[in-house]
Design a protein around this motif. Structure first.
Motif, PDB file in Angstrom:
ATOM      1  N   ILE A  27      47.136  42.880  29.776  1.00 21.19           N
ATOM      2  CA  ILE A  27      46.849  41.956  30.885  1.00 21.19           C
ATOM      3  C   ILE A  27      47.343  42.602  32.178  1.00 21.19           C
ATOM      4  CG2 ILE A  27      47.444  39.676  31.829  1.00 21.19           C
ATOM      5  CD1 ILE A  27      45.890  39.272  29.337  1.00 21.19           C
ATOM      6  N   PRO A  28      46.526  42.578  33.252  1.00 20.26           N
ATOM      7  CA  PRO A  28      46.998  43.151  34.515  1.00 20.26           C
ATOM      8  C   PRO A  28      48.156  42.338  35.109  1.00 20.26           C
ATOM      9  CG  PRO A  28      44.801  42.209  34.752  1.00 20.26           C
ATOM     10  CD  PRO A  28      45.173  42.055  33.322  1.00 20.26           C
ATOM     11  N   GLY A  60      48.236  38.597  35.861  1.00 24.24           N
ATOM     12  CA  GLY A  60      47.183  37.990  35.038  1.00 24.24           C
ATOM     13  C   GLY A  60      45.796  38.237  35.610  1.00 24.24           C
ATOM     14  N   TYR A  61      44.778  37.809  34.857  1.00 29.53           N
ATOM     15  CA  TYR A  61      43.392  38.014  35.300  1.00 29.53           C
ATOM     16  C   TYR A  61      43.004  37.104  36.468  1.00 29.53           C
ATOM     17  CZ  TYR A  61      42.189  41.138  31.471  1.00 29.53           C
ATOM     18  OH  TYR A  61      42.120  42.211  30.637  1.00 29.53           O
ATOM     19  N   ASN A  62      43.773  36.008  36.642  1.00 29.85           N
ATOM     20  CA  ASN A  62      43.391  35.055  37.693  1.00 29.85           C
ATOM     21  C   ASN A  62      43.252  35.721  39.056  1.00 29.85           C
ATOM     22  OD1 ASN A  62      43.783  33.360  35.607  1.00 29.85           O
ATOM     23  ND2 ASN A  62      45.057  31.903  36.709  1.00 29.85           N
ATOM     24  N   ILE A  74      42.426  38.797  39.813  1.00 26.65           N
ATOM     25  CA  ILE A  74      41.169  39.564  39.881  1.00 26.65           C
ATOM     26  C   ILE A  74      39.974  38.619  40.026  1.00 26.65           C
ATOM     27  CG2 ILE A  74      39.625  41.092  38.578  1.00 26.65           C
ATOM     28  CD1 ILE A  74      42.102  42.256  37.225  1.00 26.65           C
ATOM     29  N   ILE A  75      39.968  37.597  39.186  1.00 24.82           N
ATOM     30  CA  ILE A  75      38.827  36.668  39.189  1.00 24.82           C
ATOM     31  C   ILE A  75      38.732  35.934  40.533  1.00 24.82           C
ATOM     32  CG2 ILE A  75      37.831  34.614  38.078  1.00 24.82           C
ATOM     33  CD1 ILE A  75      37.788  37.133  36.299  1.00 24.82           C
ATOM     34  N   GLU A  76      39.870  35.524  41.073  1.00 25.08           N
ATOM     35  CA  GLU A  76      39.846  34.826  42.364  1.00 25.08           C
ATOM     36  C   GLU A  76      39.259  35.719  43.453  1.00 25.08           C
ATOM     37  OE1 GLU A  76      43.842  33.437  42.935  1.00 25.08           O
ATOM     38  OE2 GLU A  76      43.543  31.821  41.476  1.00 25.08           O
ATOM     39  N   ASN A  77      39.581  37.011  43.395  1.00 24.27           N
ATOM     40  CA  ASN A  77      39.022  37.940  44.388  1.00 24.27           C
ATOM     41  C   ASN A  77      37.532  38.166  44.184  1.00 24.27           C
ATOM     42  OD1 ASN A  77      41.191  38.509  46.092  1.00 24.27           O
ATOM     43  ND2 ASN A  77      42.091  39.864  44.559  1.00 24.27           N
ATOM     44  N   GLU A 112      54.100  38.619  30.595  1.00 28.21           N
ATOM     45  CA  GLU A 112      54.642  38.637  31.970  1.00 28.21           C
ATOM     46  C   GLU A 112      56.166  38.705  31.983  1.00 28.21           C
ATOM     47  OE1 GLU A 112      53.321  37.782  35.442  1.00 28.21           O
ATOM     48  OE2 GLU A 112      51.598  38.862  34.694  1.00 28.21           O
TER      49      GLU A 112
END
Ligand SMILES: Cc1cc2nc3c(=O)[nH]c(=O)nc-3n(C[C@H](O)[C@H](O)[C@H](O)COP(=O)(O)OP(=O)(O)OC[C@H]3O[C@@H](n4cnc5c(N)ncnc54)[C@H](O)[C@@H]3O)c2cc1C
Length: 126
Positions: free
Chosen positions: A2-3, A6-8, A10-13, A99
């Motif tokens: 997981i980056p 989190g992925y959130n 990336i997805i938000e961008n 995390e």
């Protein structure tokens, strides 16, 4: 893996300034959607996309069992796979290890393989 964050993040961008429709089955608006753009990226089941004209593909599904354990550390790692025939689950996820949060308890999820039938989540195509 997981980056960081989190992925959130990336997805938000990715979705910034994008019009979103949630909880919508794209097949209910297929014609309208296909007419609205030059290219359409479809992320669902490929057999459904072609109206099952070659039949239904095989998928594997999953069942998740979540537990809160009264221990600081359960398995020392975010993901441990189990390949033994005798063990009914295939992985244990220990969420805090993604995390590195510091808490006295830990939440784990066991993943059990499940046969797939229409309406179930098609996690893995076979
Ligand atoms: C339990 C599990 C754990 C995993 N862990 C990891 C990991 O730690 N790291 C990693 O890199 N990969 C992991 N993977 C793999 C990763 O999740 C997948 O490879 C990835 O999500 C596939 O992306 P996708 O966009 O093709 O499909 P999906 O992420 O499945 O996205 C498809 C989307 O299309 C939507 N959709 C489908 N049909 C319709 C419809 N008719 N109308 C509207 N929307 C529709 C679905 O709701 C879904 O949101 C894991 C997979 C599973 C099942």
């Amino acid at each position: 893996m997981i980056p960081i964050g989190g992925y959130n993040v990336i997805i938000e961008n990715i979705l910034k300034d994008v019009e979103l429709g949630l909880g919508v089955d794209c097949f209910d608006y297929r014609e309208e959607l296909e007419a609205s753009a030059n290219k359409v990226a479809f992320t669902g089941m490929i057999d459904q996309y072609f109206d099952y004209k070659h039949g239904v593909l095989e998928y594997r599904s999953l069942r998740f069992k979540h537990e809160v354990l009264d221990e600081e550390n359960h398995q020392g790692n975010a993901v441990v796979s189990y390949t033994d025939r005798e063990i009914p689950y295939t992985r244990i996820i220990e969420h805090k290890k993604f995390e590195y949060v510091l808490q006295p308890k830990t939440v784990i999820t066991r993943e059990y393989p499940a046969d797939w039938k229409r309406g179930d989540e098609p996690y893995y195509p076979i």
